[in-house]
Scaffold this motif. Structure first.
Motif, mmCIF file in Angstrom:
data_model
loop_
_atom_site.group_PDB
_atom_site.id
_atom_site.type_symbol
_atom_site.label_atom_id
_atom_site.label_comp_id
_atom_site.label_asym_id
_atom_site.label_seq_id
_atom_site.Cartn_x
_atom_site.Cartn_y
_atom_site.Cartn_z
ATOM 1 N N SER A 1 0.852 -1.189 0.000
ATOM 2 C CA SER A 1 0.000 0.000 0.000
ATOM 3 C C SER A 1 0.887 1.239 0.000
ATOM 4 O O SER A 1 1.782 1.361 0.840
ATOM 5 C CB SER A 1 -0.886 -0.007 1.254
ATOM 6 N N ARG B 1 -5.606 0.030 0.602
ATOM 7 C CA ARG B 1 -6.524 0.292 1.711
ATOM 8 C C ARG B 1 -7.563 1.336 1.338
ATOM 9 O O ARG B 1 -7.283 2.287 0.620
ATOM 10 C CB ARG B 1 -5.737 0.823 2.917
ATOM 11 N N LYS C 1 -18.701 4.223 -8.690
ATOM 12 C CA LYS C 1 -17.457 4.736 -8.118
ATOM 13 C C LYS C 1 -16.278 4.512 -9.067
ATOM 14 O O LYS C 1 -15.942 3.380 -9.406
ATOM 15 C CB LYS C 1 -17.203 4.041 -6.778
ATOM 16 N N ASN D 1 -9.693 4.317 -10.896
ATOM 17 C CA ASN D 1 -9.890 3.213 -11.841
ATOM 18 C C ASN D 1 -9.718 3.770 -13.244
ATOM 19 O O ASN D 1 -10.565 4.519 -13.727
ATOM 20 C CB ASN D 1 -11.285 2.610 -11.682
HETATM 21 C C1 BT5 Z 1 -11.750 4.886 -0.493
HETATM 22 O O1 BT5 Z 1 -12.099 4.245 0.654
HETATM 23 O O2 BT5 Z 1 -12.467 5.067 -1.443
HETATM 24 C C2 BT5 Z 1 -10.297 5.338 -0.512
HETATM 25 C C3 BT5 Z 1 -9.483 4.533 -1.493
HETATM 26 C C4 BT5 Z 1 -8.045 5.004 -1.526
HETATM 27 C C5 BT5 Z 1 -7.180 4.068 -2.316
HETATM 28 C C6 BT5 Z 1 -5.788 4.629 -2.485
HETATM 29 S S1 BT5 Z 1 -4.875 3.748 -3.680
HETATM 30 C C7 BT5 Z 1 -3.431 4.554 -3.210
HETATM 31 C C8 BT5 Z 1 -3.463 4.672 -1.706
HETATM 32 N N1 BT5 Z 1 -2.876 3.526 -1.067
HETATM 33 C C9 BT5 Z 1 -3.781 2.803 -0.382
HETATM 34 O O3 BT5 Z 1 -3.542 1.752 0.236
HETATM 35 N N2 BT5 Z 1 -4.972 3.407 -0.476
HETATM 36 C C10 BT5 Z 1 -4.915 4.631 -1.237
HETATM 37 P P1 BT5 Z 1 -13.607 3.881 1.053
HETATM 38 O O4 BT5 Z 1 -14.499 5.079 0.895
HETATM 39 O O5 BT5 Z 1 -13.508 3.270 2.395
HETATM 40 O O6 BT5 Z 1 -14.052 2.839 -0.029
HETATM 41 C C11 BT5 Z 1 -13.666 1.501 0.041
HETATM 42 C C12 BT5 Z 1 -14.776 0.695 -0.605
HETATM 43 O O7 BT5 Z 1 -14.794 0.972 -2.027
HETATM 44 C C13 BT5 Z 1 -14.573 -0.814 -0.497
HETATM 45 O O8 BT5 Z 1 -15.127 -1.300 0.689
HETATM 46 C C14 BT5 Z 1 -15.287 -1.332 -1.736
HETATM 47 O O9 BT5 Z 1 -16.687 -1.406 -1.502
HETATM 48 C C15 BT5 Z 1 -15.073 -0.212 -2.743
HETATM 49 N N3 BT5 Z 1 -13.926 -0.471 -3.631
HETATM 50 C C16 BT5 Z 1 -12.789 -1.160 -3.378
HETATM 51 N N4 BT5 Z 1 -11.962 -1.125 -4.422
HETATM 52 C C17 BT5 Z 1 -12.605 -0.422 -5.391
HETATM 53 C C18 BT5 Z 1 -12.267 -0.030 -6.709
HETATM 54 N N5 BT5 Z 1 -11.090 -0.312 -7.281
HETATM 55 N N6 BT5 Z 1 -13.185 0.711 -7.396
HETATM 56 C C19 BT5 Z 1 -14.374 1.061 -6.849
HETATM 57 N N7 BT5 Z 1 -14.743 0.709 -5.598
HETATM 58 C C20 BT5 Z 1 -13.858 -0.006 -4.874
#
Ligand code: BT5
Length: 267
Positions: free
Chosen positions: A31, A59, A128, A153
């Motif tokens: 991450s 994450r 999303k 994405n």
């Molecule tokens: C977010 O969390 O939307 C924040 C995501 C941040 C990711 C970046 S990548 C670079 C950096 N390094 C990391 O480790 N993280 C950051 P949240 O609002 O909690 O949304 C998470 C939820 O989105 C999950 O529980 C899924 O339901 C959904 N999800 C997971 N992966 C997804 C994806 N690739 N596209 C769309 N939805 C996703």
């Protein structure tokens, strides 16, 4: 997306050469947020960017996962230091503003499909397409800092069954996206949005800029959970503090500071 498809969003590679960012790149990492948090505990370096082609333990907020398949999305984190607890509020809102403008500026075709859902989801036609998080941390010498993490994405053409509400830029645009250029445009815009540092940007201005780009904060029914009780409310404002303000069926108003709200799509 077939490999022969055109690539859009081209930009000169030296676009951010003179800006105060140092970029470290990884073919694979658990991450990028974890990396910059650990590095920052030793000594937080403002403007340090970590970007990965793939994350094995990407994450989301509150212990959730961010799916980060190899070569398809843009996964990066930025250290902002020093920045105290106000940063945890202002940074994700400011990042949503800058990411919105980055996407619209790079892909004008998204004009009518892009929206921001409080607090941090970038939606494309209601699905999303990107997520934003900000983690507050202290260095061992007591310097507070924030790690902003963004997952976009870009070139996914499908998602696993447990992500039915996910989409990608390529799916919406019908063309592959250049991830490096997107990162550069984001960083250049972040720098021009926060020329003196995010700590000098009034929260009220960021909230007002956020509201100007989102349809979500007014007139949408949402469900929220508090102490295990699920309630509903109608979005009616973003408070100057960044909290989502709901009009409750009982007549009262409720401010939501963090956590999840679920959009009730049908009227
Ligand atoms: C977010 O969390 O939307 C924040 C995501 C941040 C990711 C970046 S990548 C670079 C950096 N390094 C990391 O480790 N993280 C950051 P949240 O609002 O909690 O949304 C998470 C939820 O989105 C999950 O529980 C899924 O339901 C959904 N999800 C997971 N992966 C997804 C994806 N690739 N596209 C769309 N939805 C996703």
């Amino acid at each position: 997306m077939p490999s022969g498809n055109p690539t859009v969003n081209s930009l000169k590679r030296d676009a951010i050469a003179n800006l105060p960012f140092s970029i470290i790149r990884f073919a694979e990492i658990d991450s990028t947020n974890r990396l910059l948090r650990d590095a920052g505990r030793e000594s937080p370096e403002d403007g340090l960017v970590a970007v990965a082609d793939c994350q094995t333990a990407g994450r989301g907020r509150l212990g959730k996962k961010w799916e980060s398949p190899r070569g398809e999305g843009l996964y990066f984190s930025l250290t902002i230091a020093p920045l105290d607890s106000t940063g945890a509020t202002i940074v994700p809102l400011a990042a949503a503003v800058v990411l919105f403008d980055t996407l619209i500026g790079s892909f004008p075709a998204l004009k009518n499909s892009l929206d921001i859902k409080w607090p941090n989801d970038m939606l494309l036609k209601g699905k999303k397409g990107a997520g934003i998080m900000a983690e507050l941390e202290n260095s061992i010498r007591g310097v507070p800092f924030v790690v902003l993490g963004i997952g976009i994405n870009c070139n996914q053409t499908s998602f696993s069954a447990h992500l039915p509400a996910a989409t990608s830029l390529a799916l919406e645009l019908g063309a592959a996206v250049d991830r490096d250029s997107l990162l550069e445009v984001f960083l250049a815009r972040w720098h021009s949005y926060t020329p003196a540092g995010i700590g000098h940007l009034p929260l009220e201005q960021v909230v007002s800029d956020w509201k100007a780009r989102s349809s979500f904060w007014r007139g949408q029914w949402v469900r929220f959970s508090e102490s295990g009780i699920i309630s509903q409310g109608l979005t009616c404002d973003i408070a100057p503090s960044g909290a989502l303000v709901l009009q409750l069926p009982s007549g009262g108003r409720k401010r939501i500071f963090s956590g999840e709200v679920e959009w009730i799509r049908s009227g």
